[in-house]
Scaffold this active site. Structure first.
Site, PDB file in Angstrom:
ATOM      1  NE  ARG A 275     -52.137 -30.531 -47.278  1.00 11.31           N
ATOM      2  CZ  ARG A 275     -51.614 -29.800 -46.312  1.00 11.31           C
ATOM      3  NH1 ARG A 275     -51.771 -30.153 -45.067  1.00 11.31           N
ATOM      4  NH2 ARG A 275     -50.918 -28.712 -46.579  1.00 11.31           N
TER       5      ARG A 275
ATOM      6  CB  ILE B  21     -37.531 -29.409 -56.277  1.00 11.19           C
ATOM      7  CG1 ILE B  21     -38.978 -29.083 -56.644  1.00 11.19           C
ATOM      8  CG2 ILE B  21     -36.706 -29.486 -57.536  1.00 11.19           C
ATOM      9  CD1 ILE B  21     -39.754 -28.341 -55.654  1.00 11.19           C
TER      10      ILE B  21
ATOM     11  NE  ARG C  81     -36.945 -30.652 -46.496  1.00 10.85           N
ATOM     12  CZ  ARG C  81     -36.697 -29.461 -47.041  1.00 10.85           C
ATOM     13  NH1 ARG C  81     -36.517 -29.359 -48.347  1.00 10.85           N
ATOM     14  NH2 ARG C  81     -36.617 -28.384 -46.292  1.00 10.85           N
TER      15      ARG C  81
ATOM     16  CD  GLU D 213     -31.029 -33.796 -49.110  1.00  5.76           C
ATOM     17  OE1 GLU D 213     -31.030 -32.697 -48.540  1.00  5.76           O
ATOM     18  OE2 GLU D 213     -31.909 -34.168 -49.908  1.00  5.76           O
TER      19      GLU D 213
ATOM     20  CG  HIS E 123     -31.503 -29.859 -50.332  1.00  9.63           C
ATOM     21  ND1 HIS E 123     -32.112 -30.542 -49.320  1.00  9.63           N
ATOM     22  CD2 HIS E 123     -32.279 -28.758 -50.527  1.00  9.63           C
ATOM     23  CE1 HIS E 123     -33.195 -29.888 -48.910  1.00  9.63           C
ATOM     24  NE2 HIS E 123     -33.314 -28.800 -49.635  1.00  9.63           N
TER      25      HIS E 123
END
Ligand code: DGY
Length: 320
Positions: free
Chosen positions: A179, A236, A238, A267, A286
């Site tokens: 960002r 890695i 979400r 998930e 995860h």
């Protein structure tokens, strides 16, 4: 300060180090068995809870907050907090804690491992061997070097920058998009580029962004189409940051040569999911922060966040 009257409830099994830290200071209600706390029990606990130790297995939203009128703090043992309605908590004066920092190296290691796997097919090689195909190694095809390749890191917080450092050890050039441009990017040898430039020029892409409305579905059909042919892709962060169908198509067509995912959408990923029928993907469950040391540190920070918040002290890590 004696906080013995304060009730701390835990949404799942917590580490012994956190129990030890909390049990003398507060009244602790933890469910140390497998699975979730039974619904009825959970609702009883919520009624009296001053603090919630979240293992990340529940949604913390208005519905839950209504059942927990005394709640002052929700401390979660993770860096990500996309399961928490931050606005709803803050509207009720409930502080939110998380555990950034302590899991950076563990997560960066898994990202680096998956990165190497997308280049060299380590897991695929293992399965090949296991299936008695050692002698037919050529059928696997050749991998590619990391050396002299461009790695695009999307999301250049602590984890993104730790991944960049590891990749530099393999002789990769690092570009990143974030960002905001990072002040420390020169130190990590990474160059800030636009989103478009990153997609166009990366031989490998690693996703380390947080999930929020602006990153949800960021890696869609258009993003994959804008990447280099044969790019290798690691996530890695979400699962919801990636459009799973678009990734499936890109892997199937070879646009994405290989992918390594520690997070997926949905998930958990069902064992019979179409993604897992592809030969060019490695999916781990995860587990990026799942080391003994890191999970202990995460547990301790969570417990310390709770005590700090209940004592009116600054938390070690607070979500603002
Ligand atoms: C986190 O802390 O958000 C990680 O995803 C846990 O592995």
């Amino acid at each position: 300060m004696d906080l013995k009257d304060k009730i701390v409830i835990c949404s799942g099994k917590i580490r012994p180090i956190a129990i030890e830290y909390l049990q003398d200071k507060v009244t602790l209600k933890s469910w140390q068995q497998r699975g979730r706390v039974p619904e009825e029990q959970w609702n009883e606990w919520l009624k009296e809870a001053d603090a919630l130790y979240s293992t990340g297995n529940i949604r913390i939203d208005e519905k839950l907050l209504q059942k927990a009128p005394k709640l002052q703090v929700a401390a979660q043992s993770s860096v990500g907090y996309d399961n928490i309605d931050v606005e709803a908590c803050h509207a009720r004066g409930v502080k939110i804690g998380n555990t950034p920092g302590v899991l950076v190296n563990a997560v960066a290691d898994i990202a680096y491992g998956l990165l190497i796997d997308t280049a060299r097919g380590i897991v695929r090689g293992h399965l090949h061997t296991k299936n008695g195909l050692w002698g037919e190694r050529k059928a696997m095809g050749l991998g590619v070097d990391l050396y002299n390749k461009t790695l695009g890191v999307v999301g250049f917080g602590n984890i993104g920058s730790a991944i960049a450092k590891r990749a530099q050890a393999s002789g990769m050039r690092i570009i990143y998009h974030n960002r905001r441009r990072r002040l420390n990017d020169a130190a990590s040898g990474a160059r800030y580029v636009s989103w478009e430039e990153l997609l166009k020029n990366s031989d490998f892409i690693v996703v380390a962004v947080t999930l929020n409305p602006s990153t949800k579905g960021l890696f869609n059909e258009a993003a994959f189409a804008a990447m280099k042919d044969g790019v290798r892709f690691v996530n890695i962060s979400r699962g919801k940051v990636v459009d799973t169908d678009a990734l499936y198509e890109a892997l199937k067509s070879g646009k994405v040569a290989a992918a390594g995912l520690d997070v997926t959408e949905p998930e958990p990923l069902p064992g019979d999911h179409p993604l897992l029928t592809l030969p060019n993907i490695t999916v781990t469950p995860h587990m990026a922060s799942a080391t003994e040391e890191t999970r202990d540190e995460m547990a301790l920070v969570t417990a310390q966040n709770i005590i700090a918040a209940l004592s009116g002290q600054p938390m070690l890590a607070q979500v603002k």
